[in-house]
Design a protein around this motif. Structure first.
Motif, PDB file in Angstrom:
ATOM      1  N   ARG A 112      15.914 -11.214  10.758  1.00 40.91           N
ATOM      2  CA  ARG A 112      16.415 -11.656   9.440  1.00 40.91           C
ATOM      3  C   ARG A 112      16.161 -13.145   9.239  1.00 40.91           C
ATOM      4  NH1 ARG A 112      16.618  -7.525   6.261  1.00 40.91           N
ATOM      5  NH2 ARG A 112      17.029  -9.202   4.790  1.00 40.91           N
ATOM      6  N   THR A 113      16.315 -13.940  10.310  1.00 40.01           N
ATOM      7  CA  THR A 113      16.132 -15.388  10.150  1.00 40.01           C
ATOM      8  C   THR A 113      14.677 -15.718   9.805  1.00 40.01           C
ATOM      9  OG1 THR A 113      18.024 -15.846  11.558  1.00 40.01           O
ATOM     10  CG2 THR A 113      16.451 -17.639  11.327  1.00 40.01           C
ATOM     11  N   CYS A 114      13.748 -14.888  10.253  1.00 35.95           N
ATOM     12  CA  CYS A 114      12.345 -15.076   9.832  1.00 35.95           C
ATOM     13  C   CYS A 114      12.192 -14.795   8.338  1.00 35.95           C
ATOM     14  CB  CYS A 114      11.425 -14.110  10.580  1.00 35.95           C
ATOM     15  SG  CYS A 114      11.216 -14.484  12.309  1.00 35.95           S
ATOM     16  N   TRP A 115      12.997 -13.895   7.831  1.00 33.01           N
ATOM     17  CA  TRP A 115      12.779 -13.388   6.483  1.00 33.01           C
ATOM     18  C   TRP A 115      13.677 -14.029   5.426  1.00 33.01           C
ATOM     19  CZ3 TRP A 115       9.457 -11.093   3.507  1.00 33.01           C
ATOM     20  CH2 TRP A 115       9.873 -10.468   2.337  1.00 33.01           C
ATOM     21  N   ASP A 116      14.949 -14.329   5.792  1.00 28.04           N
ATOM     22  CA  ASP A 116      15.954 -14.725   4.805  1.00 28.04           C
ATOM     23  C   ASP A 116      15.704 -16.090   4.154  1.00 28.04           C
ATOM     24  OD1 ASP A 116      17.358 -12.384   5.125  1.00 28.04           O
ATOM     25  OD2 ASP A 116      18.856 -13.219   6.486  1.00 28.04           O
ATOM     26  N   PHE A 117      14.970 -16.974   4.836  1.00 26.89           N
ATOM     27  CA  PHE A 117      14.859 -18.350   4.349  1.00 26.89           C
ATOM     28  C   PHE A 117      13.433 -18.675   3.905  1.00 26.89           C
ATOM     29  CE2 PHE A 117      18.102 -18.246   7.712  1.00 26.89           C
ATOM     30  CZ  PHE A 117      19.210 -18.642   6.970  1.00 26.89           C
ATOM     31  N   THR A 118      13.355 -19.544   2.894  1.00 28.89           N
ATOM     32  CA  THR A 118      12.037 -20.087   2.566  1.00 28.89           C
ATOM     33  C   THR A 118      11.738 -21.199   3.571  1.00 28.89           C
ATOM     34  OG1 THR A 118      13.136 -21.521   0.986  1.00 28.89           O
ATOM     35  CG2 THR A 118      12.022 -19.591   0.074  1.00 28.89           C
ATOM     36  N   VAL A 119      10.442 -21.522   3.742  1.00 33.68           N
ATOM     37  CA  VAL A 119      10.061 -22.548   4.706  1.00 33.68           C
ATOM     38  C   VAL A 119      10.389 -23.932   4.165  1.00 33.68           C
ATOM     39  CG1 VAL A 119       8.105 -23.628   5.900  1.00 33.68           C
ATOM     40  CG2 VAL A 119       8.251 -21.134   5.746  1.00 33.68           C
ATOM     41  N   GLY A 120      11.113 -24.724   4.971  1.00 32.83           N
ATOM     42  CA  GLY A 120      11.455 -26.082   4.549  1.00 32.83           C
ATOM     43  C   GLY A 120      12.503 -26.676   5.455  1.00 32.83           C
ATOM     44  N   ASN A 121      12.961 -27.895   5.119  1.00 30.10           N
ATOM     45  CA  ASN A 121      13.915 -28.579   6.000  1.00 30.10           C
ATOM     46  C   ASN A 121      15.321 -28.681   5.427  1.00 30.10           C
ATOM     47  OD1 ASN A 121      12.099 -29.082   8.178  1.00 30.10           O
ATOM     48  ND2 ASN A 121      11.125 -30.648   6.894  1.00 30.10           N
ATOM     49  N   GLY A 122      15.560 -28.042   4.290  1.00 33.28           N
ATOM     50  CA  GLY A 122      16.904 -28.090   3.683  1.00 33.28           C
ATOM     51  C   GLY A 122      17.890 -27.224   4.469  1.00 33.28           C
ATOM     52  N   GLU A 123      19.188 -27.342   4.111  1.00 33.06           N
ATOM     53  CA  GLU A 123      20.211 -26.597   4.859  1.00 33.06           C
ATOM     54  C   GLU A 123      20.123 -25.086   4.641  1.00 33.06           C
ATOM     55  OE1 GLU A 123      24.266 -27.949   4.853  1.00 33.06           O
ATOM     56  OE2 GLU A 123      23.623 -30.041   5.023  1.00 33.06           O
ATOM     57  N   ASP A 124      19.494 -24.697   3.517  1.00 33.93           N
ATOM     58  CA  ASP A 124      19.331 -23.260   3.291  1.00 33.93           C
ATOM     59  C   ASP A 124      17.866 -22.837   3.455  1.00 33.93           C
ATOM     60  OD1 ASP A 124      18.435 -24.627   1.129  1.00 33.93           O
ATOM     61  OD2 ASP A 124      19.468 -23.405  -0.387  1.00 33.93           O
ATOM     62  N   GLU A 125      17.142 -23.636   4.237  1.00 34.92           N
ATOM     63  CA  GLU A 125      15.729 -23.325   4.515  1.00 34.92           C
ATOM     64  C   GLU A 125      15.497 -23.357   6.033  1.00 34.92           C
ATOM     65  OE1 GLU A 125      13.428 -25.248   0.691  1.00 34.92           O
ATOM     66  OE2 GLU A 125      14.054 -26.616   2.291  1.00 34.92           O
ATOM     67  N   ALA A 126      14.341 -22.832   6.452  1.00 31.56           N
ATOM     68  CA  ALA A 126      14.029 -22.864   7.895  1.00 31.56           C
ATOM     69  C   ALA A 126      12.603 -23.376   8.087  1.00 31.56           C
ATOM     70  CB  ALA A 126      14.152 -21.466   8.479  1.00 31.56           C
ATOM     71  N   PRO A 127      12.407 -24.344   9.020  1.00 32.67           N
ATOM     72  CA  PRO A 127      11.050 -24.815   9.295  1.00 32.67           C
ATOM     73  C   PRO A 127      10.188 -23.669   9.845  1.00 32.67           C
ATOM     74  CG  PRO A 127      12.686 -26.223  10.362  1.00 32.67           C
ATOM     75  CD  PRO A 127      13.412 -25.035   9.826  1.00 32.67           C
ATOM     76  N   PHE A 128       8.903 -23.742   9.620  1.00 31.56           N
ATOM     77  CA  PHE A 128       8.005 -22.668  10.055  1.00 31.56           C
ATOM     78  C   PHE A 128       8.067 -22.477  11.578  1.00 31.56           C
ATOM     79  CE2 PHE A 128       3.808 -20.877  11.189  1.00 31.56           C
ATOM     80  CZ  PHE A 128       3.918 -19.687  10.489  1.00 31.56           C
ATOM     81  N   ALA A 129       8.160 -23.591  12.324  1.00 31.94           N
ATOM     82  CA  ALA A 129       8.193 -23.486  13.791  1.00 31.94           C
ATOM     83  C   ALA A 129       9.448 -22.756  14.267  1.00 31.94           C
ATOM     84  CB  ALA A 129       8.109 -24.883  14.424  1.00 31.94           C
TER      85      ALA A 129
END
Ligand SMILES: [Fe+2]
Ligand SMILES: [Fe+2]
Length: 274
Positions: A76-93
């Motif tokens: 889910r963590t791969c899928w739920d977030f858009t790529v980015g550095n915000g608190e509701d985003e996840a970096p690609f790495a």
């Protein structure tokens, strides 16, 4: 595909039974609750103990359910977030790390199915609580990594280390090696949690505090009602060396020891055991 899949929608067939956490904690057959009124300390995992085999079966079925949910959560963590550095985003790495974790957790599910079979346990013989997946639904990815990777998979390190020693002392190489292989991967998963926590909150101490607070709550709740602690007589012992390898500082390990001792005092103290 839906973002943020609610826990009620997890795919399970009719072999699985769900129970809530409070019911499990209050189950008189489970953990320290068993000792209520007996004034005895909980049994350790050792061939000489009367209930070790049964305790190991329920614990490893619980781990099997945790492996399924860890796979679902990392996916889910791969899928739920858009790529980015915000608190509701996840970096690609970070997503790449979670994808690697999915691969490991699928292997752990397969190992656990076989280990449970070996121990004489059917799938669904014990109930499932979904706390791990629920912790993996947090809208902030850092909270997921502290609640799941650092707290719950940290606990998995303590459990695998204990059960590996149990397999060894029983002369059961199947259990010993299953636990050892899962333990090795779990150290990596916890380290991912430690590394991402520090990286993502480097310039945001308030976010780091929130994440660490969430971890403390989960750690306390999951000290298994006093069964996990730093003491030698504890059934599941805090695995200090593996936690160091997983990126915990000495002060952080000491803090978990304190939290576990508190949980033990509250549960065992209430059960009349000191
Ligand atoms: Fe795992
Ligand atoms: Fe894991």
């Amino acid at each position: 595909m839906k973002k943020m899949l609610p826990v009620q929608e997890l795919a399970r067939d009719d072999r699985f039974w769900r129970s809530n956490l409070a019911d499990q904690f209050n189950d008189p057959r489970v953990g320290a609750q068993r000792m209520k009124g007996t004034f005895e300390r909980p049994e350790k995992f050792a061939p000489s103990e009367r209930n070790s085999a049964e305790g190991a079966r329920s614990l490893m079925h619980g781990i099997f359910m945790g492996e399924i949910q860890a796979l679902e959560g990392a996916g889910r963590t791969c899928w739920d977030f858009t790529v980015g550095n915000g608190e509701d985003e996840a970096p690609f790495a970070l997503k790449l790390d979670m994808a690697r974790q999915c691969w490991d957790e699928s292997r752990h599910v397969e190992i656990s199915v076989k280990l449970n079979q070996w121990m004489g346990t059917d799938i669904g013989e014990f109930s499932e609580n979904t706390f791990l997946y629920e912790a993996a639904c947090n809208p902030d990815p850092v909270m997921r990594l502290t609640g799941v990777n650092r707290a719950l998979e940290g606990l998995a390190i303590d459990v695998f280390n204990t059960m590996k020693a149990f397999g060894e002392s029983c002369g059961d190489p199947v259990m010993e090696f299953c636990e050892d292989w899962m333990l090795a991967d779990e150290v990596t998963h916890v380290k991912m949690g430690s590394d991402w926590l520090r990286r993502l909150t480097e310039k945001n101490p308030e976010r780091r505090q929130r994440a660490l607070e969430f971890q403390r709550v989960v750690d306390k709740l999951f000290s298994l009602g006093g069964l996990r602690s730093d003491k030698d007589e504890s059934p599941v012992k805090l695995a200090r060396r593996f936690r160091e390898l997983a990126g915990f500082t000495q002060a952080e390990i000491d803090e978990i020891a304190d939290i576990s001792a508190e949980a033990a005092e509250e549960t065992l103290g209430a059960a009349g055991v000191h």
